[in-house]
Design an enzyme around this catalytic site. Sequence first.
Site, PDB file in Angstrom:
ATOM      1  N   HIS A  92      46.518  23.562  46.507  1.00 50.24           N
ATOM      2  CA  HIS A  92      45.856  24.140  45.719  1.00 50.24           C
ATOM      3  C   HIS A  92      45.743  25.733  46.130  1.00 50.24           C
ATOM      4  CE1 HIS A  92      43.368  21.808  42.904  1.00 50.24           C
ATOM      5  NE2 HIS A  92      43.144  21.296  43.049  1.00 50.24           N
TER       6      HIS A  92
ATOM      7  N   THR B 155      41.692  28.222  36.624  1.00 50.88           N
ATOM      8  CA  THR B 155      41.485  27.677  35.162  1.00 50.88           C
ATOM      9  C   THR B 155      40.482  28.766  34.232  1.00 50.88           C
ATOM     10  OG1 THR B 155      39.623  26.565  36.242  1.00 50.88           O
ATOM     11  CG2 THR B 155      41.659  25.249  36.514  1.00 50.88           C
TER      12      THR B 155
ATOM     13  N   LYS C 153      40.237  28.572  29.953  1.00 47.46           N
ATOM     14  CA  LYS C 153      38.894  28.953  29.507  1.00 47.46           C
ATOM     15  C   LYS C 153      39.278  30.017  28.461  1.00 47.46           C
ATOM     16  CE  LYS C 153      37.223  26.669  33.310  1.00 47.46           C
ATOM     17  NZ  LYS C 153      36.452  26.949  34.375  1.00 47.46           N
TER      18      LYS C 153
ATOM     19  N   LYS D 199      35.979  36.079  38.568  1.00 48.26           N
ATOM     20  CA  LYS D 199      36.419  34.731  39.843  1.00 48.26           C
ATOM     21  C   LYS D 199      36.316  35.142  40.941  1.00 48.26           C
ATOM     22  CE  LYS D 199      40.361  35.613  37.969  1.00 48.26           C
ATOM     23  NZ  LYS D 199      41.798  34.790  37.791  1.00 48.26           N
ATOM     24  N   ARG D 200      36.413  34.448  41.661  1.00 47.41           N
ATOM     25  CA  ARG D 200      35.763  34.681  43.385  1.00 47.41           C
ATOM     26  C   ARG D 200      37.274  36.102  43.639  1.00 47.41           C
ATOM     27  NH1 ARG D 200      39.155  32.662  47.533  1.00 47.41           N
ATOM     28  NH2 ARG D 200      40.579  31.378  46.339  1.00 47.41           N
TER      29      ARG D 200
ATOM     30  N   LYS E 220      43.624  38.037  44.380  1.00 48.92           N
ATOM     31  CA  LYS E 220      43.097  38.187  43.113  1.00 48.92           C
ATOM     32  C   LYS E 220      43.438  39.309  42.529  1.00 48.92           C
ATOM     33  CE  LYS E 220      40.823  33.776  43.504  1.00 48.92           C
ATOM     34  NZ  LYS E 220      41.563  32.774  42.654  1.00 48.92           N
TER      35      LYS E 220
END
Length: 888
Positions: free
Chosen positions: A407, A706, A710, A598-599, A604
């Site tokens: 992952h 993911t 969504k 998100k985290r 990111k």
Amino acid sequence: MSSLFKIKFFNIKLINLGKSLLYTFNILIMNNSDNLLQKLENVRLNIQDDRIGMENESLKKSIRDNLYYLLGKDEYMANNRDLYMAVAYTVRDRLIQRWIQTSQTYINHNVKNVYYLSAEFLMGKQLENNLINLNIYEKIEKALKENAMPPLNELIKEEHEPGLGNGGLGRLAACFLDSLSTLQMPSMGYGIRYEFGIFEQEIKNGWQIEKPDFWLQDINPWEIERPEYKVQVNFGGHTEYYKDSEGKIRVKWIPSRTILGIPFDTPVAGYKNDTVNTLRLWSAKADKDFDFQIFNSGDYVRAVNEKVLSENISKVLYPNDNLPQGKQLRLEQQYFFVCCSLKDIIRNHLLNNPNLENLQEKAAIQLNDTHPSIAIAELMRILLDEHFMQWDQAWNITKNTFAYTNHTLLPEALEKWPVSLFETLLPRHLEIIYEINARFLAEIPARYKSNHKMLSELSIIEEGKEKKIRMANLACIGSFKVNGVAELHSELLKTRVMPEFNELYPNKFINKTNGVTLRRWMLLGNPELSKFISENIGNQWITEENKLKELEKFSDNIEFLKQWRRIKQNNKERLGVIIENLTGIKTNPNSIFDIQVKRIHEYKRQLLNALHIVALYNRIKDNPEEQFTPRTFIFGGKSAPGYYNAKLIIKLINSIADVVNNDPEVNNKLKVVYLPNFCVSLGEKIYPAADLSEQISTAGKEASGTGNMKFSLNGALTIGTLDGANVEIRQCVGEDNFFLFGLTEGQVYELRNRGYNAREYYEYNYELKRVVDLIYSGKFSNGDQGLFRPLMDSLMYNDEYMLFADYQLYSDAQKRVSSAYLNENLWTKMSLLNTARSGFFSSDRTIREYCSEIWGINQMIIDVDINKLDIESIKQSIKRLDEINNKI
């Protein structure tokens, strides 16, 4: 034939249909009715409209009975928590009939199961999801109303969300369990029952504050403890070698410490079918709670010390591993749940099979990332030391039982453990890993033997000042398949992360692009849109995701687009109420809801988003009369407790919000919101309300994502790089319906090799320079010029994730977003097409691929529907019992 035999038979045959039905059959049989079969048919017809307790009167009675007899309350004494519990038990009762039948069917047919091992399962709240999957949502609403009880939406608020994960890894695992049950695939999830989850996030003065997540402070009605299946787990000690009766050398592990793993089972229901699979979570318990002798000596604390130390293992998800104690606790957690799970899998296998020689034919064990990869050494230990197999046989079983999902592309996330820690904690496993490694390296083809760099990269043992065990290498060597989770990620896994393994085993690597369950993320989270879709194309899309493409025919229908837009607006207004309740900030539902949840991690690039917000702030301040498309920037997500820069990013975003939201010249055009404690239930409200989805990680860093799926399924447009699953989302929804920017993975790689100088971008981009200088100046830190200096310095002198290189491209893409939003029909059409073309990102599609291309498992239909009761099978069963009786 005696009544005794008849009663015994029908108890076995029909026990899962419910006590009332069982009692009816017993009476019929004991009366020796002449027309038994006709009366059985009458019973079937009489309960045709009461499908195993699913009708209104039965539900009403069950709620009242559970309130009275389980909780000891009447409607006058009960509070909303009591009433929630009564409803939850009522729903669970309906699941249990199917749950037991599912387990019995798998055992009776000796099916091949997939066992999904994951450190996280971010399940979300269970009541609503189970009501939807059982198709009794409206019935429970009606039953509550007729019982003069509070409405369902009030009771749902009483449910505590399980704290069993942090981000995409855990939510993916939960989606997979939902799809496995919906597709009726034999499966079971295994993980840890974290007492306090990761943590509850509060934002105080802009900073993340971590508090214990007391999600288990009240009884959890969805789990059932199974102490009869407890497992002993060993740690430490040493190994002893001996010869068995045949003169073969064997090994015995003599541990210095043992604890117990107690399983807690949660039912996982399929959508509108009778399959209920199991999520089994392990809780750590001391094998000796209390030392009475130490207590009597007066040392009261040490008397319970063993209990405290043992049970720490299942206290918290991802303990801070900045200290040696944290590292040890993480490894203990991973081995604990792997050991418990493997012993449980073997126990299940031996119910129907005489030995473990065919384990790989009856079990596929999926390692969800590297956390459970110690399972490979543990299964070898069990086969060698407890079932006395020879190495070659044990290794053949092991390597054909496990499959591994990678992952991450981040080197630091490919876990490595110090050999010294293994020596102390898992001495037998270290011996086995050394042996696996030695045999593996010895079997490498001769043409590679002289390539010392390749051999070094392939080795499980990383040499250096401190020897380490590479868990990803162990997982790759010990698995029959290794998969990435998006096309780009899988390609980079082969070419950048594990090129040596790919050269050795080119057929071992495979792609399985992630997906999310449409039941939770559309049907539950976006009920208004789901109803609208079903009214226009039917409801088959809920389990046949490609049916969503039928929405495309409405893409030029002005009235349809108007209704689509109205639903989005309603969702934004509902989220606006939540935002105001949580933060006190009032939002404008007519603005672009630009969302990044998100985290929190530097790759990111929440920081890139923040830099752009400051640029917009400057533009408005410079030209307050200029036309500006209003924006509401919404952030959410947790940082790891020991990740200082990520926590500083949270502080910066909140500090920017304080300035922007309190500037009257700006705040009617620009708002910034940080929602605390982002979780599944909050996500269910956020994704449907988004206009723009921020998927802006550095190309080549995100495995899949993911959240991006969504957002797209709920009609948000994406601004993003060609990273992770963004590549496939753009291919599916169409290039015109995706705001692309940024360097490609190849360009990032090339620029880094050429020599990336972030300061050059700073010097030559006036807007960027002005933003960075403004943050340096203390504008967003009450004049404190040192507060955010570490963040700005990390960009100026390193910029590992190339924010400066992508800044102008990002800013230009955001201008295209603002322009497109002004054309409401065009924007709504783009939104519609995102939903219509995102069916590919259903986890049902992903799981079908895993089942057929990796696990080799087949659908097993579970049927406890009394309407399908086969009278002919009852005749045949009575005939067989008569034959048995005659023999007796």
